[in-house]
Scaffold this active site. Structure first.
Site, PDB file in Angstrom:
ATOM      1  N   TYR A 146      34.250  -3.152   7.182  1.00 45.62           N
ATOM      2  CA  TYR A 146      32.941  -2.547   6.912  1.00 45.62           C
ATOM      3  C   TYR A 146      31.952  -2.807   8.050  1.00 45.62           C
ATOM      4  CZ  TYR A 146      34.370  -1.650   2.076  1.00 45.62           C
ATOM      5  OH  TYR A 146      35.015  -1.195   0.949  1.00 45.62           O
ATOM      6  N   LYS A 196      47.369  -7.797   3.699  1.00 42.76           N
ATOM      7  CA  LYS A 196      48.346  -6.742   3.999  1.00 42.76           C
ATOM      8  C   LYS A 196      49.077  -7.217   5.256  1.00 42.76           C
ATOM      9  CE  LYS A 196      50.024  -2.594   3.202  1.00 42.76           C
ATOM     10  NZ  LYS A 196      50.985  -2.375   2.111  1.00 42.76           N
ATOM     11  N   ASP A 228      48.619  -3.787  -2.189  1.00 44.23           N
ATOM     12  CA  ASP A 228      49.142  -2.712  -3.040  1.00 44.23           C
ATOM     13  C   ASP A 228      49.835  -3.292  -4.265  1.00 44.23           C
ATOM     14  OD1 ASP A 228      50.828  -3.764  -1.117  1.00 44.23           O
ATOM     15  OD2 ASP A 228      51.964  -1.922  -0.788  1.00 44.23           O
ATOM     16  N   ASP A 252      36.516  -5.282  -2.527  1.00 46.18           N
ATOM     17  CA  ASP A 252      35.631  -4.247  -3.062  1.00 46.18           C
ATOM     18  C   ASP A 252      36.379  -3.451  -4.134  1.00 46.18           C
ATOM     19  OD1 ASP A 252      33.623  -2.449  -3.426  1.00 46.18           O
ATOM     20  OD2 ASP A 252      33.748  -1.523  -1.445  1.00 46.18           O
ATOM     21  N   ASP A 256      36.360  -4.032  -8.552  1.00 45.07           N
ATOM     22  CA  ASP A 256      35.984  -2.926  -9.447  1.00 45.07           C
ATOM     23  C   ASP A 256      37.105  -2.633 -10.439  1.00 45.07           C
ATOM     24  OD1 ASP A 256      33.454  -2.555  -8.560  1.00 45.07           O
ATOM     25  OD2 ASP A 256      33.728  -0.497  -7.850  1.00 45.07           O
TER      26      ASP A 256
END
Ligand code: NAD
Length: 372
Positions: A146, A196, A228, A252, A256
């Site tokens: 980000y 990852k 994943d 993030d 959620d």
């Protein structure tokens, strides 16, 4: 012995913010009468309320109050009245983001708690969440893709390209890993780190660094999941997780996902931590996961639990008052177990009854008193 006085900046904000904040402050006042803790509250306007009163969403007086405090208890900001202002002057962009930046809030902690008596509110199949679950998502908040540079869209020979850069310094990973391990020490002593590492160099550094930090916390059981796989496992077996640590982008999304599967937005607290104060404590800002809920503001029906649980997080992570934090968490849980429901979590089930914001606050206060 004199009780330690903690200064708390109280920023109720807009919509249901002031209604639920009233209940959180009542709860804190009660725990200060019952436990070894005292507060000095400094209430200041923020968001739309501050635009109306002082002309901007984060006035100097509010920022100064936060600077002079041990923690910030934040309500929520925003609403239709201010939606047509230029983006940077709007309540969320103009108050929340500058506060995060000003105080270097690098760690976002979001408990995803599905209370045993609210499992029907979870969209996950009943047998997978029976008995509820309690997972703490720890997300790195100020690094990663980000914020990395270069970040741009530009014209090349073959047309336009977009570039985002994922950068993590080892020190940033160490810092957030300590937060997560400390949190795990105060909970179930299990930590799952997400990366990852099979594709990203960032993932390799992340994994190696978390492994190295783990040496300081031999009691905590550490495992790693690729993001994943984590997205699947968190839904398939949420009860088996305790603390989940993730870089900014993955955190993030996963936090959620976890908020969604917990089922009840009005029950979810959150905190953003900054400066390390030593002894596993941090300066922090504490707020409900939901927004200002303009659709129900002013009706006295909002669920105050998320704001009250945010106050408990503040006691735990910024003020080190673990007994008082536990008393609040347990009392919220007992009120829910006893069938007390605000409208957002009321389904008419046998043995439950619907109450307003103040009565939910009363129910929690009674249980704190009886448990002390
Ligand atoms: P929201 O979270 O405010 O509301 C979504 C739904 O959840 C609504 O139906 C609302 O009534 C319900 N809800 C949320 N909290 C509740 C509670 N404590 N008790 C009962 N019901 C509750 O999200 P939104 O509608 O997308 O946004 C409304 C405003 O809030 C917007 O202006 C948005 O920008 C702002 N917002 C602020 C924050 C923040 O301050 N951190 C976060 C998200 C949204």
């Amino acid at each position: 012995m004199e009780k330690q006085v903690h200064r708390v900046a109280v920023l109720p904000g807009d919509g249901i913010g002031p209604e639920v904040m009233t209940e959180a402050v009542r709860v804190l006042e009660l725990v200060s009468a019952l436990y070894e803790v005292n507060f000095e509250f400094d209430q200041k306007p923020v968001g739309g309320a501050a635009i109306d009163e002082l002309g901007c969403p984060l006035p100097d007086v509010t920022l100064r109050s936060c600077e002079n405090s041990d923690a910030i208890l934040f309500g929520s900001v925003g609403g239709p009245k201010w939606e047509n202002l230029p983006p940077d002057e709007q309540p969320e962009r103009g108050a929340l983001l500058p506060l995060r930046k000003h105080f270097g809030l690098f760690a976002n902690l979001r408990p995803s708690v599905c209370f045993p008596s609210l499992v029907h509110a979870s969209p996950i199949r009943g047998d997978l969440v029976e008995g509820g679950f309690d997972v703490l998502c720890v997300r790195e908040l100020t690094g990663g893709i980000y914020f990395g540079e270069p970040k741009e869209i530009r014209e090349v020979e073959k047309g336009r390209i977009a570039i985002d850069t994922m950068v993590y310094h080892q020190s940033e990973i160490e810092r957030i890993a300590h937060v997560a391990f400390n949190a795990a020490m105060g909970r179930g002593k299990k930590l799952t780190s997400i990366d990852k590492a099979n594709v990203l160099r960032n993932g390799i550094l992340w994994r190696e660094t978390v492994e190295a930090v783990a040496a300081d916390y031999p009691e905590v059981e550490l495992d790693h999941l690729y993001v994943d796989n984590a997205a699947m496992q968190l839904i398939r077996r949420p009860r088996e997780f305790d603390v989940v640590l993730a870089p900014n982008l993955f955190g993030d999304i996963l936090s959620d996902e976890m908020a969604m599967i917990a089922g009840s937005l009005g029950m979810l607290a959150s905190s953003s931590l900054g400066r390390d104060k030593g002894d596993g404590l941090y300066f922090g800002m504490y707020e409900p996961s939901g927004g200002s809920a303009p659709d129900i503001a002013g009706q006295g029906v909002a669920n105050p639990c998320a704001q009250i649980l945010s106050a408990a997080l503040m006691l735990r992570y910024s003020l080190g008052c673990i007994d008082a934090a536990n008393a609040i968490d347990n009392s919220v849980r007992r009120a829910i177990d006893d069938g007390i429901r605000t409208a957002d979590i009321f389904t008419g089930e046998q043995g439950t009854h619907q109450v307003g914001t103040t009565q939910m606050g009363d129910a929690i206060l009674e249980r704190i008193k009886s448990g002390a």
